[in-house]
Motif scaffolding. Structure first.
Motif, mmCIF file in Angstrom:
data_model
loop_
_atom_site.group_PDB
_atom_site.id
_atom_site.type_symbol
_atom_site.label_atom_id
_atom_site.label_comp_id
_atom_site.label_asym_id
_atom_site.label_seq_id
_atom_site.Cartn_x
_atom_site.Cartn_y
_atom_site.Cartn_z
ATOM 1 N N HIS A 6 0.833 -1.194 0.000
ATOM 2 C CA HIS A 6 0.000 0.000 0.000
ATOM 3 C C HIS A 6 0.875 1.255 0.000
ATOM 4 O O HIS A 6 1.921 1.297 0.638
ATOM 5 C CB HIS A 6 -0.929 0.015 1.217
ATOM 6 C CG HIS A 6 -2.098 -0.906 1.071
ATOM 7 N ND1 HIS A 6 -3.359 -0.607 1.540
ATOM 8 C CD2 HIS A 6 -2.211 -2.126 0.488
ATOM 9 C CE1 HIS A 6 -4.180 -1.603 1.261
ATOM 10 N NE2 HIS A 6 -3.513 -2.546 0.640
ATOM 11 N N PHE A 7 0.415 2.239 -0.732
ATOM 12 C CA PHE A 7 1.115 3.529 -0.787
ATOM 13 C C PHE A 7 0.063 4.617 -0.713
ATOM 14 O O PHE A 7 -0.786 4.724 -1.601
ATOM 15 C CB PHE A 7 1.937 3.657 -2.074
ATOM 16 C CG PHE A 7 2.860 4.841 -2.093
ATOM 17 C CD1 PHE A 7 4.215 4.694 -1.837
ATOM 18 C CD2 PHE A 7 2.378 6.115 -2.369
ATOM 19 C CE1 PHE A 7 5.070 5.778 -1.853
ATOM 20 C CE2 PHE A 7 3.223 7.215 -2.380
ATOM 21 C CZ PHE A 7 4.576 7.044 -2.120
ATOM 22 N N ASP A 8 0.085 5.399 0.351
ATOM 23 C CA ASP A 8 -0.905 6.453 0.541
ATOM 24 C C ASP A 8 -0.443 7.747 -0.121
ATOM 25 O O ASP A 8 0.747 8.077 -0.120
ATOM 26 C CB ASP A 8 -1.142 6.707 2.034
ATOM 27 C CG ASP A 8 -1.923 5.577 2.686
ATOM 28 O OD1 ASP A 8 -3.077 5.354 2.272
ATOM 29 O OD2 ASP A 8 -1.373 4.918 3.591
ATOM 30 N N ILE A 9 -1.420 8.470 -0.671
ATOM 31 C CA ILE A 9 -1.137 9.768 -1.256
ATOM 32 C C ILE A 9 -2.066 10.816 -0.666
ATOM 33 O O ILE A 9 -3.151 10.497 -0.165
ATOM 34 C CB ILE A 9 -1.304 9.765 -2.797
ATOM 35 C CG1 ILE A 9 -2.755 9.435 -3.180
ATOM 36 C CG2 ILE A 9 -0.313 8.811 -3.457
ATOM 37 C CD1 ILE A 9 -3.072 9.664 -4.658
ATOM 38 N N ASP A 10 -1.638 12.047 -0.725
ATOM 39 C CA ASP A 10 -2.497 13.186 -0.444
ATOM 40 C C ASP A 10 -3.121 13.571 -1.789
ATOM 41 O O ASP A 10 -2.418 14.021 -2.700
ATOM 42 C CB ASP A 10 -1.659 14.331 0.130
ATOM 43 C CG ASP A 10 -2.489 15.580 0.437
ATOM 44 O OD1 ASP A 10 -3.317 15.971 -0.413
ATOM 45 O OD2 ASP A 10 -2.283 16.167 1.506
ATOM 46 N N ALA A 32 2.084 -0.598 -6.732
ATOM 47 C CA ALA A 32 1.556 -0.324 -5.398
ATOM 48 C C ALA A 32 0.046 -0.141 -5.447
ATOM 49 O O ALA A 32 -0.500 0.357 -6.444
ATOM 50 C CB ALA A 32 2.205 0.928 -4.820
ATOM 51 N N PHE A 33 -0.618 -0.524 -4.374
ATOM 52 C CA PHE A 33 -2.043 -0.252 -4.238
ATOM 53 C C PHE A 33 -2.191 1.092 -3.540
ATOM 54 O O PHE A 33 -1.666 1.306 -2.437
ATOM 55 C CB PHE A 33 -2.750 -1.334 -3.430
ATOM 56 C CG PHE A 33 -4.233 -1.080 -3.273
ATOM 57 C CD1 PHE A 33 -5.105 -1.354 -4.315
ATOM 58 C CD2 PHE A 33 -4.735 -0.544 -2.103
ATOM 59 C CE1 PHE A 33 -6.465 -1.099 -4.189
ATOM 60 C CE2 PHE A 33 -6.100 -0.295 -1.963
ATOM 61 C CZ PHE A 33 -6.958 -0.568 -3.012
ATOM 62 N N VAL A 34 -2.905 2.007 -4.204
ATOM 63 C CA VAL A 34 -3.128 3.341 -3.646
ATOM 64 C C VAL A 34 -4.572 3.395 -3.156
ATOM 65 O O VAL A 34 -5.506 3.470 -3.973
ATOM 66 C CB VAL A 34 -2.861 4.432 -4.702
ATOM 67 C CG1 VAL A 34 -3.122 5.813 -4.102
ATOM 68 C CG2 VAL A 34 -1.425 4.342 -5.211
#
Length: 389
Positions: A6-10, A32-34
């Motif tokens: 998992h990769f979080d974004i703003d 990556a899963f966002v």
């Protein structure tokens, strides 16, 4: 769901400038899963280049996808023979020969007329005053919908783009998209008897002559408008801005060390107008240490691929002498942009040489900052400039 890290974004920061986050993903989690996008994203160029061709795995056929639901089932959302049949039917309208023999002359006439009106003014927002009307007038010719106003062509294109990128489900965005597609359908209905009586090389005319079903004709004209307006519009404005902010690169063109086509190709790499292409996982698949399951949603991030450090030296730098052969701004597989030849002609043969020849002393207007945004579709929101009238 895939087991990708998992990769979080703003989301707001990603819209304003996706490149820092994409660079981190290429380094730390190239697949990556966002969660914020509810999709697994591919960020490295070579992964995208190879896997986009695997239509048996990463299918363009997305029955429940936003493009199908809002615009109809067009060739971009079909694979294999179904895709190729519609692409072949459209080809006579956008082939290199047709672009050379027909469209360049008409594109030039539009560019000259717009610049004749613009040159005495001394200042303008070139997004609205040049890139938008030129792209729209050219697209009216190519689609065959010459009964539309250029303002409607741009507004309806943007409404569809916003609609098919409306992953948060905003109802107002969806409503504007529906209004746009209804307007396009009405324009098509008005022009069918005209091009039937007087056939030409427009998309509407060649698709009718090929005996394509009406629902496919409507869907593919909407496809052409959704991409054929914003991409050259954004490339025209963006390339002008890139040259004004990199005067050393403009000097290379004026000095004969680079061509306008080099500017176009490098800009499309540097800030890809289409930053992402979605796919649906058709069957179980493992790649790059990630297991994919049927119906997973995948985003191929073209904007990231074109700044991949493994393929481009100093990729964040705008360099018109760069070898852009590995750029995939127009796609890499069977869905390579059908309008690529027309876009190159519009931007590199008409818009860029015309604007720098006619508007002497062209410079940015320091009173207003240039704004740019987007990640699925990315482009300038304004381009305030001055010149010596």
């Amino acid at each position: 769901m895939s087991n990708a890290p998992h990769f979080d974004i703003d989301v707001s920061a990603f819209w304003a400038d996706p490149y820092p986050a994409l660079a981190r993903m290429r380094k730390e989690a190239p697949i990556a899963f966002v969660p914020q996008l509810n999709s697994t994203v591919f960020t490295r160029r070579d992964d995208i280049f190879t896997q986009e061709k695997r239509i048996d795995i990463f299918s363009s056929h997305q029955p429940a996808g936003l493009m199908n639901v809002l615009m109809g089932h067009n060739m971009m959302r079909k694979d294999g023979d179904a895709h190729m049949a519609e692409r072949t039917a459209m080809f006579p309208a956008v082939s290199p020969r047709t672009v050379r023999d027909t469209w360049v002359r008409q594109f030039q006439a539009h560019g000259d007329r717009i610049l004749d009106q613009l040159a005495p003014r001394g200042s303008a927002d070139l997004c609205k005053a040049f890139a938008l009307p030129l792209s729209a007038e050219c697209l009216k010719d190519v689609t065959g919908l010459t009964n539309m106003r250029f303002e409607d062509m741009d507004a309806w294109s943007q409404a569809m783009i916003d609609g098919i990128a409306n992953y948060t489900g905003d109802r107002q965005v969806e409503a504007r998209c529906h209004a746009a597609t209804a307007g396009i359908d009405a324009a098509i209905d008005d022009m069918i008897p005209v091009v039937t009586k007087h056939p030409n090389t427009s998309i509407l005319s060649v698709l009718l002559a090929a005996g394509q079903p009406m629902e496919s004709i409507r869907a593919n004209i909407k496809l052409a408008i959704s991409g054929g307006q914003n991409e050259p519009r954004d490339a025209i404005a963006g390339a002008i801005w890139a040259l004004l902010t990199h005067p050393d690169q403009l000097a290379l063109v004026h000095g004969g060390k680079a061509k306008w086509l080099d500017v176009f190709e490098e800009y499309a790499r540097w800030i890809a107008p289409i930053g992402m292409s979605p796919r649906r996982v058709a069957k179980p698949w493992s790649y790059g240490g990630v297991d994919f399951e049927p119906e997973d949603r995948v985003f191929f991030m073209f904007g990231s691929a074109n700044r991949d450090e493994a393929c481009f030296d100093d990729p964040d730098r705008f360099d018109v002498t760069r070898n852009t052969q590995k750029s995939i701004a127009f796609g890499a597989g069977p869905h390579y942009c059908a309008g690529a030849f027309a876009s190159r002609a519009m931007v590199a043969d008409v818009a860029l040489p015309g604007i720098f020849a006619r508007l002497k002393g062209l410079r940015l207007d320091a009173r207003e900052p240039v704004r740019i945004g987007g990640w699925a579709f990315r482009g300038l929101l304004n381009l305030p400039v001055e010149w010596d009238a």
